[in-house]
Scaffold this active site. Structure first.
Site, PDB file in Angstrom:
ATOM      1  N   GLU A  97       1.199  -0.606   0.351  1.00  0.00           N
ATOM      2  CA  GLU A  97      -0.172  -0.066   0.210  1.00  0.00           C
ATOM      3  C   GLU A  97       0.678   0.866   0.501  1.00  0.00           C
ATOM      4  O   GLU A  97       1.055   1.741   1.525  1.00  0.00           O
ATOM      5  CB  GLU A  97      -1.368   0.233   1.428  1.00  0.00           C
ATOM      6  CG  GLU A  97      -1.962  -1.042   1.553  1.00  0.00           C
ATOM      7  CD  GLU A  97      -3.199  -0.839   2.103  1.00  0.00           C
ATOM      8  OE1 GLU A  97      -2.994  -0.206   3.235  1.00  0.00           O
ATOM      9  OE2 GLU A  97      -4.155  -1.421   2.591  1.00  0.00           O
ATOM     10  N   GLU A 130      -5.691  -8.716   0.846  1.00  0.00           N
ATOM     11  CA  GLU A 130      -5.766  -8.360   2.388  1.00  0.00           C
ATOM     12  C   GLU A 130      -7.937  -7.847   1.873  1.00  0.00           C
ATOM     13  O   GLU A 130      -8.407  -7.546   0.860  1.00  0.00           O
ATOM     14  CB  GLU A 130      -5.694  -7.239   2.784  1.00  0.00           C
ATOM     15  CG  GLU A 130      -4.296  -6.781   3.337  1.00  0.00           C
ATOM     16  CD  GLU A 130      -3.758  -5.822   4.090  1.00  0.00           C
ATOM     17  OE1 GLU A 130      -4.460  -5.141   4.920  1.00  0.00           O
ATOM     18  OE2 GLU A 130      -2.559  -6.002   4.247  1.00  0.00           O
TER      19      GLU A 130
HETATM   20  C1  BGC Z   1      -2.654  -3.054   5.404  1.00  0.00           C
HETATM   21  C2  BGC Z   1      -3.194  -3.912   7.030  1.00  0.00           C
HETATM   22  C3  BGC Z   1      -4.108  -2.650   8.520  1.00  0.00           C
HETATM   23  C4  BGC Z   1      -5.477  -3.219   7.348  1.00  0.00           C
HETATM   24  C5  BGC Z   1      -6.731  -2.884   8.351  1.00  0.00           C
HETATM   25  C6  BGC Z   1      -4.159  -2.941   5.897  1.00  0.00           C
HETATM   26  O1  BGC Z   1      -4.723  -1.396   5.253  1.00  0.00           O
HETATM   27  O2  BGC Z   1      -2.142  -3.222   4.966  1.00  0.00           O
HETATM   28  O3  BGC Z   1      -1.415  -3.592   8.031  1.00  0.00           O
HETATM   29  O4  BGC Z   1      -3.760  -3.853   9.243  1.00  0.00           O
HETATM   30  O5  BGC Z   1      -5.816  -2.344   6.498  1.00  0.00           O
HETATM   31  O6  BGC Z   1      -6.807  -1.901   8.785  1.00  0.00           O
END
Ligand code: BGC
Length: 446
Positions: free
Chosen positions: A164, A351
């Site tokens: 990111e 993610e």
């Molecule tokens: C990040 C994580 C974070 C998750 C939830 C993402 O932006 O890569 O490190 O914990 O979102 O906020």
């Protein structure tokens, strides 16, 4: 017909500073999150990652849990300051102890390790030299990438250079809510994006030089729009608005850095500040950009737009997560199609998940029905994108464990495994048992 492709990879993710702990063990150097937390005043409850989930000391237990959850892959990040306590120079002889044990144990259990090289914990020594504003950092990053790839050659085949860039640049250098906590003007933030692109590229070349068979991606986040009604015109407006830099928040678009990397130019919708910066770039920089082998998409929610591209406000009482993020499963259908249409390379969902108000119930279990419902909805929508031709290689849930949620400290629980921070005890939540069935059936159970 199967709902998901045959070799679809199911897994979960976490990141070094958020789960490892052992912040000053085995020769590790300080990083900007150690400093940011220890300074006080930046993180809720003055929490820090000194101990976090204590993953550093619990490798065998944690990998056994992953196995029990049926994971096929585990995405984790390496802490740069463990390998290079000073950011570059001499390799710490003890720096790989934890990662060796982790990788070997994952492999022994049939779980594929996937490494993120940079998930926000920059060695403090490099920050002292300007961090991501100083393009010399690209050399240090390439060296770090080379050393890691050399070390894991034959054991690790998939790398992600940066997690990111949007958060690194805007949260760290624009609004200062993340380390290193700087509040700089838009041109400087644009400069950070550019240096990050150069670093990704140098890192990718370094990995390929030592291991030509490695697959190297980069991970994006930020604005993704989806249509209010599924008509061709509304779909088109959602696509256009997703990549429209002239709407507020250009720092949280994917194209602000993926266009540079892959299309080797700035979009014509870029605001004046970005254009001003773009004029200062040496044209030879564009020749140094490396197209990643895949794009990792971190996706939590999206923006609904109408056929004219206007944002549609959620209705009163629309569902939100514990940290008040919108719940918009439809975005999963379109985000992979958008990224693929613009860049033409395969994607992973690197993610996706939510924070819930999880707790241990009287029966000793953690019943997170909300997470199951969320996941079920999001995965069904993901499948629609795949059915329409998006080449999605896998899905990695965020997160495996509850962990240190940056400026929110330990207040937000994103894990499918509950962590009791009093003693480090882990409890499998209901959702991970549900997820195991999804994995076993390759999504057919959905
Ligand atoms: C990040 C994580 C974070 C998750 C939830 C993402 O932006 O890569 O490190 O914990 O979102 O906020």
């Amino acid at each position: 017909m199967n709902k998901f492709p045959k070799n679809f990879l199911w897994g979960a993710a976490c990141a070094s500073y958020q789960c490892e702990g052992a912040w000053d063990e085995d020769g590790k150097g300080p990083n900007i999150w150690d400093d940011f937390c220890h300074m006080g005043g930046h993180v809720k409850n003055q929490d820090n990652g000194d101990i976090a989930c204590d993953c550093y000391h619990r490798v065998q237990e944690d990998v056994a849990l992953m196995k029990q959850c049926g994971l096929q892959a585990y995405r984790f990040s390496v802490s740069w300051a463990r390998i290079f306590p000073n950011g570059d120079g001499i390799v710490n002889p003890l720096g790989f102890i934890y990662y060796d044990e982790l990788v070997d144990s994952l492999l022994k259990n049939g779980i594929q390790p996937m490494i993120t090289l940079y998930h926000w914990d920059l060695p403090s020594a490099l920050q002292d030299r300007g961090g991501w504003l100083n393009r010399d950092i690209t050399r240090a990053f390439a060296r770090y990438a080379e050393v890691v790839a050399q070390h894991f050659k034959g054991r690790v085949h998939t790398y992600m250079t940066l997690n990111e860039p949007q958060c690194i640049a805007q949260l760290g250098y624009g609004v200062g809510v993340h380390a290193p906590g700087l509040v700089l003007d838009e041109e400087k933030v644009a400069q950070v994006f550019h240096v990050l692109c150069l670093a990704h590229s140098a890192g990718m070349r370094a990995i390929k030089a030592v291991d030509p068979t490695a697959t190297v991606g980069v991970v994006t986040c930020g604005r993704q729009c989806y249509p209010q009604t599924d008509t061709p015109q509304n779909r088109e407006s959602a696509y256009q608005e997703t990549f429209n830099l002239s709407s507020p928040g250009w720092q949280f678009t994917s194209n602000i850095f993926l266009d540079s990397l892959i299309l080797r130019k700035y979009d014509e919708t870029a605001p004046e500040t970005v254009r001003r910066f773009a004029h200062t770039i040496d044209p030879s920089d564009w020749d140094m950009m490396e197209t990643p082998d895949f794009i990792g998409i971190n996706i939590y929610n999206g923006e609904m737009v109408d056929a004219e591209g206007r944002y549609v406000k959620p209705h009163p009482g629309a569902p939100v997560t514990a940290c008040k993020w919108k719940v918009t499963p439809e975005v999963m259908h379109y985000c992979t199609l958008h990224i693929y249409r613009r860049y033409g390379i395969p994607v992973y969902i690197t993610e996706n998940g939510l924070s819930c108000n999880d707790k241990v119930y009287l029966d000793g279990a953690v019943h997170d029905a909300e997470r199951i419902d969320f996941l079920h909805r999001y995965l069904l929508e993901l499948q629609k994108g795949i059915a329409e031709g998006a080449p999605v290689l896998g899905y990695l849930h965020w997160s495996l464990f509850d962990n240190f949620e940056w400026a929110e400290g330990y207040d937000e629980r994103f894990g499918m495994i509950y962590v009791d921070y009093k003693d480090g005890r882990r409890i499998l939540k209901d959702s991970v048992k549900w997820y195991r069935n999804v994995i076993e059936s390759n999504g057919d159970s959905l």
